[in-house]
Write an enzyme that holds these catalytic residues in place. Sequence first.
Site, PDB file in Angstrom:
ATOM      1  N   SER A   1       0.814  -1.211   0.000  1.00 50.66           N
ATOM      2  CA  SER A   1       0.000   0.000   0.000  1.00 50.66           C
ATOM      3  C   SER A   1       0.847   1.260   0.000  1.00 50.66           C
ATOM      4  CB  SER A   1      -0.932   0.024   1.223  1.00 50.66           C
ATOM      5  OG  SER A   1      -1.863  -1.032   1.143  1.00 50.66           O
TER       6      SER A   1
ATOM      7  N   ALA B   1      20.827   1.948  10.045  1.00 51.04           N
ATOM      8  CA  ALA B   1      21.395   0.657  10.440  1.00 51.04           C
ATOM      9  C   ALA B   1      20.565  -0.492   9.879  1.00 51.04           C
ATOM     10  CB  ALA B   1      21.479   0.561  11.961  1.00 51.04           C
TER      11      ALA B   1
ATOM     12  N   THR C   1      -5.318  -0.504   0.783  1.00 46.96           N
ATOM     13  CA  THR C   1      -4.899   0.114  -0.463  1.00 46.96           C
ATOM     14  C   THR C   1      -5.615   1.445  -0.648  1.00 46.96           C
ATOM     15  OG1 THR C   1      -4.605  -2.053  -1.406  1.00 46.96           O
ATOM     16  CG2 THR C   1      -4.772  -0.252  -2.960  1.00 46.96           C
TER      17      THR C   1
ATOM     18  N   LYS D   1      18.683  -0.491   7.197  1.00 43.62           N
ATOM     19  CA  LYS D   1      18.802  -0.567   5.743  1.00 43.62           C
ATOM     20  C   LYS D   1      20.188  -1.055   5.322  1.00 43.62           C
ATOM     21  CE  LYS D   1      14.645   0.687   4.648  1.00 43.62           C
ATOM     22  NZ  LYS D   1      13.729  -0.236   3.953  1.00 43.62           N
TER      23      LYS D   1
ATOM     24  N   ILE E   1      12.768  10.121  -2.479  1.00 45.87           N
ATOM     25  CA  ILE E   1      11.634   9.894  -3.363  1.00 45.87           C
ATOM     26  C   ILE E   1      10.462  10.767  -2.920  1.00 45.87           C
ATOM     27  CG2 ILE E   1      10.047   8.157  -4.286  1.00 45.87           C
ATOM     28  CD1 ILE E   1      13.070   7.811  -5.021  1.00 45.87           C
TER      29      ILE E   1
ATOM     30  N   TYR F   1      17.172   3.702  11.474  1.00 41.69           N
ATOM     31  CA  TYR F   1      16.713   3.423  10.108  1.00 41.69           C
ATOM     32  C   TYR F   1      17.904   3.078   9.209  1.00 41.69           C
ATOM     33  CZ  TYR F   1      14.813   4.351   5.434  1.00 41.69           C
ATOM     34  OH  TYR F   1      14.449   4.251   4.118  1.00 41.69           O
TER      35      TYR F   1
ATOM     36  N   SER G   1      17.952   1.561   1.141  1.00 37.41           N
ATOM     37  CA  SER G   1      17.859   3.021   1.108  1.00 37.41           C
ATOM     38  C   SER G   1      19.253   3.611   0.952  1.00 37.41           C
ATOM     39  CB  SER G   1      17.224   3.541   2.400  1.00 37.41           C
ATOM     40  OG  SER G   1      17.376   4.946   2.519  1.00 37.41           O
TER      41      SER G   1
END
Length: 269
Positions: free
Chosen positions: A46, A179, A72, A181, A209, A177, A164
């Site tokens: 989603s 760590a 969704t 990724k 993005i 975050y 990322s």
Amino acid sequence: MDPLSQQVHGPFSREIPTIMYTTEQRRESTPAMGLNSPVAVVTGGSGSIGRAVAELFLGRGMRVVSADRLPTPQNAAPSGNDLQMHYEADDRKGAQKLVEALPAGVAIQHLVLAAGIYPEREFGLISEGEWRECLDINLTAVYRMISAALPQLAPDASIVLVSSIAGLRGSKGHAHYAASKAGLLGLMRSVMWELGGQRRINTVSPGIIENRMTQSLREGAGQTILSSTPLGRYGTPMEVAAVIDFLCSPGASFVHGENISVNGGFYVN
């Protein structure tokens, strides 16, 4: 009834353009799918990137299982090949429940793991609970999902993990975050040795993005980010999805254990 033949409501998000087929073209071109037809499983289905990936796969006539804790978006055309399933990434049994819900004998052709959270907190203020939650959802849940899906992966299945740019260069205020990724890259480069056959695993590492997840970052440091990005703009979910689509395609049949960064030149490794 084959659960993958159920219709869902809800269109794809307006921010995700349909570049493969219109809704009517998809209905006309989608073949009747047998019980044992291969499927694509997309977690984070989603979210903007996960939904864009599902759109591309559906445009190719694939059956897609979009798994997410959130419903969704409510503004798209239904497709009989698109099944929405509830999935809690931090549920220890969530991955097994998802795989067990698939019809017996169904082969997973593509496994795209895009579920994740993007918490913001200065390192010195991150509690142990916040640290565990971030790594559990962004990293441990991926381990669980791959492990649960292994018995049902097609002999030439493709797995794509969504990492990322933060996992490559770090991110101030997002140490947990970053760590998590970065951990996905190590996981991918290890699992690649053990998949066997022609099964492949790769990662994509999006930059900034234009979606809901990065809104506060763009509002706070937008000008700095854009001035440091040679292409001078943010990426779109569909641009990330297109790279994932390539990694799942026959054209990438010899691409294994690779990370592709989609960031407009913001970071070059």
